[in-house]
Design a protein around this motif. Sequence first.
Motif, PDB file in Angstrom:
ATOM      1  N   ALA A  84      -6.396  -3.069   4.141  1.00 23.18           N
ATOM      2  CA  ALA A  84      -5.359  -2.127   4.560  1.00 23.18           C
ATOM      3  C   ALA A  84      -5.389  -1.866   6.058  1.00 23.18           C
ATOM      4  N   ASP A  85      -6.519  -2.192   6.721  1.00 21.32           N
ATOM      5  CA  ASP A  85      -6.636  -1.963   8.157  1.00 21.32           C
ATOM      6  C   ASP A  85      -6.044  -3.104   8.973  1.00 21.32           C
ATOM      7  N   SER A 120       6.844   2.045  14.698  1.00 20.89           N
ATOM      8  CA  SER A 120       5.913   1.496  13.723  1.00 20.89           C
ATOM      9  C   SER A 120       5.517   0.071  14.104  1.00 20.89           C
ATOM     10  N   THR A 121       6.459  -0.686  14.673  1.00 20.95           N
ATOM     11  CA  THR A 121       6.150  -2.045  15.120  1.00 20.95           C
ATOM     12  C   THR A 121       5.146  -2.018  16.261  1.00 20.95           C
ATOM     13  N   VAL A 122       5.353  -1.124  17.208  1.00 24.47           N
ATOM     14  CA  VAL A 122       4.428  -0.998  18.341  1.00 24.47           C
ATOM     15  C   VAL A 122       3.050  -0.587  17.853  1.00 24.47           C
ATOM     16  N   ALA A 177      -0.929  -6.146   5.710  1.00 25.35           N
ATOM     17  CA  ALA A 177      -0.381  -5.003   4.992  1.00 25.35           C
ATOM     18  C   ALA A 177       1.135  -4.907   5.107  1.00 25.35           C
ATOM     19  N   GLY A 178       1.744  -5.790   5.890  1.00 17.89           N
ATOM     20  CA  GLY A 178       3.193  -5.788   6.026  1.00 17.89           C
ATOM     21  C   GLY A 178       3.733  -4.727   6.965  1.00 17.89           C
ATOM     22  N   LEU A 179       2.873  -4.149   7.802  1.00 19.44           N
ATOM     23  CA  LEU A 179       3.322  -3.101   8.724  1.00 19.44           C
ATOM     24  C   LEU A 179       3.997  -3.667   9.960  1.00 19.44           C
ATOM     25  N   ALA A 199      -4.859 -10.463   3.086  1.00 19.49           N
ATOM     26  CA  ALA A 199      -4.058  -9.962   1.958  1.00 19.49           C
ATOM     27  C   ALA A 199      -4.795 -10.143   0.637  1.00 19.49           C
ATOM     28  N   VAL A 200      -5.527 -11.247   0.513  1.00 21.91           N
ATOM     29  CA  VAL A 200      -6.271 -11.515  -0.723  1.00 21.91           C
ATOM     30  C   VAL A 200      -7.293 -10.416  -0.993  1.00 21.91           C
ATOM     31  N   VAL A 201      -7.948  -9.930   0.074  1.00 25.53           N
ATOM     32  CA  VAL A 201      -8.988  -8.915  -0.098  1.00 25.53           C
ATOM     33  C   VAL A 201      -8.458  -7.504   0.173  1.00 25.53           C
TER      34      VAL A 201
END
Length: 279
Positions: free
Chosen positions: A70-71, A3-5, A76-78, A65-67
């Motif tokens: 998700a991409d 997931s990090t990669v 998104a914290g991914l 993050a404010v707007v």
Amino acid sequence: MSSTVLGLVRASHPEPTAAVTTVAGLLAVGVGHPPGGIATVMLTVAASQFAVGWTNDLVDADRDAVVARADKPVAAGLVSRRVVAVAAVLAAIATVALALTTNPAAASWATIGLVSALLYDWPLKSTPISVLPYAISFGALPAFVVLALPDAPAPPAWLVAAAALLGAGAHFANVLPDFADDARTGVRGLPHRLGPAGSRWAAVGLLLTATGTLVLGPPGPPSGVGLAAVTAAVLIPALAWYAGRTADRAGARPVAVFRAMMLVAVIDVVLLVTSGRLV
């Protein structure tokens, strides 16, 4: 780990990274680099693009993050900011190290292109001269590719000028999908001051001028493939504009114009390379 990669790949702006690296490779073929030289050019440019893309997402993470973008994996914290920061630093170091395996003149232009692009990420993105780093960094690309040849010939002025014009156009096209989000987060670069319509015309005008420079710059009369490139530079953005309007009505991000810019850039370079040696 996977997931990090994946997050790092998504944060690297993979589409423009692939397009710019491909253009660099095609230019390397066109100017006569051997296979090893082509690989060095592409690796250097890819590392530079990774450094710039990761830095961009890192700097913009709070605004994204404010707007609720998700991409954007960082927002998104991914993938963690620390991981992206370390990756960006390593990519920047790799860019300079790889460029130095050619010669000092070429390495200096690769470094100029990298530093200029990083200055766009911060602090020039929200200033009236936001287009300048794009023009400098894109113009530095063919300078690096040509100077990286064993005899380090001077890059043709028309080739550097065309790349700078294309970079400037890419800036206006790249901002078009983000006008609403940028307005909410206070980004006020040159495209925002011109507005969507002005930026769209600027992108197309600069693209046509860049293509015309590539067609008229080399010695001799324009070739048939050159005229085909001009046709593509007219038709593809027009189709992209229509696709962008359709995406906008559907609530999707209208990225078609920027993708059209990248496509025309690749077409331009392919036709340029197939027309003969550039230096």
